[in-house]
Design a protein around this motif. Structure first.
Motif, PDB file in Angstrom:
ATOM      1  N   CYS A 193       0.829  -1.197   0.000  1.00 55.26           N
ATOM      2  CA  CYS A 193       0.000   0.000   0.000  1.00 55.26           C
ATOM      3  C   CYS A 193       0.870   1.257   0.000  1.00 55.26           C
ATOM      4  CB  CYS A 193      -0.949  -0.045   1.201  1.00 55.26           C
ATOM      5  SG  CYS A 193      -2.279   1.184   1.166  1.00 55.26           S
TER       6      CYS A 193
ATOM      7  N   HIS B 194      -1.729   2.565  -3.265  1.00 51.49           N
ATOM      8  CA  HIS B 194      -3.188   2.654  -3.227  1.00 51.49           C
ATOM      9  C   HIS B 194      -3.658   3.717  -4.218  1.00 51.49           C
ATOM     10  CE1 HIS B 194      -7.249   3.377  -1.753  1.00 51.49           C
ATOM     11  NE2 HIS B 194      -7.141   2.317  -0.960  1.00 51.49           N
TER      12      HIS B 194
ATOM     13  N   ALA C 121      -0.566  -2.142  -4.568  1.00 52.48           N
ATOM     14  CA  ALA C 121      -1.675  -1.241  -4.288  1.00 52.48           C
ATOM     15  C   ALA C 121      -2.203  -1.551  -2.885  1.00 52.48           C
ATOM     16  CB  ALA C 121      -2.757  -1.391  -5.351  1.00 52.48           C
ATOM     17  N   GLY C 122      -3.389  -1.047  -2.561  1.00 57.17           N
ATOM     18  CA  GLY C 122      -3.848  -1.123  -1.185  1.00 57.17           C
ATOM     19  C   GLY C 122      -4.550  -2.407  -0.792  1.00 57.17           C
ATOM     20  N   LYS C 123      -4.560  -2.656   0.503  1.00 52.25           N
ATOM     21  CA  LYS C 123      -5.353  -3.679   1.169  1.00 52.25           C
ATOM     22  C   LYS C 123      -5.235  -5.046   0.521  1.00 52.25           C
ATOM     23  CE  LYS C 123      -6.606  -0.473   3.988  1.00 52.25           C
ATOM     24  NZ  LYS C 123      -5.959  -0.392   5.304  1.00 52.25           N
TER      25      LYS C 123
END
Length: 321
Positions: free
Chosen positions: A102, A122, A154-156
């Protein structure tokens, strides 16, 4: 690569940190390969979210790790601590593989590890990353980017994808799939793709296409048309299109193409078949057609995909449909 160091400091995001610890810190049942030694490294006790965390080692320990994981950084408007940036840079210079999850990419960028490289973070912070670090080629669309010794995600959920990707690189698809099964997550999402090749799955079983979808999946090697599907479903082509949109969120032809691409991914990972053979098996017709659609959808050519993601042990990975 057996030692994985998690770099922590005040302001880290607890989700990404916990996720990485869960992937690398627990041996899946039935896996006999030498597993990772996980170390939590920081200069002092820190607050991670609402939790207080006591590191195992100091940040200077990062330079002795095979892999360094930098979790998400909460406040991207504030410069990350210089001691963390210096430690991450030193670890990379010492030969460590460095991966950010992230917004951890902001730490890697501050360390200069992303200069001249393609990277992601993200989607909500890609513009900020590009603005602060203009020498970084920020890609806002991909799940993760693998530059060899430097990786960003990227995120999560994409952070999980990158962690599983690292396990796959180290131990092969079958071991990565075992980790994914334990965590009850999809075992394989390729990072280089423009978007996840989503195979739309109906949320209910009692829909008008319940019998049609598995029938079509079993016949991907055949040149199915919308008319073929409509005839099988006993409805008009227009009515079929309405039901497909309601059930899968896409059109019949787009759904078919997605299924064919995912079948091609399975065959590229698990067989030595030539691309033209896979094109026939997936109903693409020719290798040229498969390459065009595969590259456009996944973001990499079939041959590159195979070299990067196929099983190192010749075992068939279980990809979800």
């Amino acid at each position: 690569m057996t030692t994985v160091a998690l770099a922590v400091t005040e302001g880290m995001l607890h989700f990404e940190l916990s996720l990485a610890y869960e992937v690398f810190g627990s041996v899946p049942a039935g896996v006999t390969v030498p597993w990772y030694d996980v170390e939590v490294c920081g200069s002092a006790a820190v607050r991670v979210g609402r939790f207080r965390l006591e590191p195992d080692q100091g940040l200077d320990r990062l330079r002795h790790a095979g892999t360094v994981i930098v979790p998400g950084w909460a406040d991207v408007d504030v410069d990350p601590p210089a001691e963390l940036v210096d430690a991450v840079r030193a670890a990379h210079e010492a030969g460590a593989r460095v991966a950010s999850l992230c917004t951890g990419a902001f730490v890697l960028a501050a360390a200069g590890l992303l200069d001249g490289r393609r990277a992601t973070t993200h989607w909500a912070h890609t513009e900020a990353l590009a603005g602060l670090h203009p020498r970084v080629e920020v890609d806002p669309d991909v799940l993760y980017v693998d530059n060899g010794s430097v990786l960003t995600s990227a995120g999560k959920a994409a952070a999980m994808d990158l962690c599983l990707h690292l396990v796959r690189l180290d131990h092969g698809s079958s071991v990565a799939n075992a980790v994914a099964r334990r965590l009850v997550v999809p075992p394989h999402r390729a990072g280089g793709q423009a978007q996840f090749v989503a195979a739309p799955v109906p949320t209910r079983d009692d829909h008008p296409l319940a019998a049609l979808l598995p029938w079509a999946i079993e016949r991907l090697d055949q040149p199915l048309t919308v008319e073929d599907l409509a005839r099988r479903a006993g409805m008009s082509s227009r009515n079929l299109g309405r039901h497909f949109k309601a059930v899968t969120g896409t059109t019949p032809l787009r759904w078919l193409l997605t299924q064919r691409i995912r079948r091609a991914q399975e065959l590229l990972e698990s067989t030595d078949d030539m691309v033209d053979v896979i094109a026939t098996a997936t109903g693409m017709g020719t290798a040229t057609t498969l390459r065009r659609h595969f590259n456009r959808t996944v973001g990499v050519p079939p041959d590159s995909y195979r070299r990067t993601f196929r099983s190192r042990h010749g075992e068939t990975p279980a990809l979800p449909r």
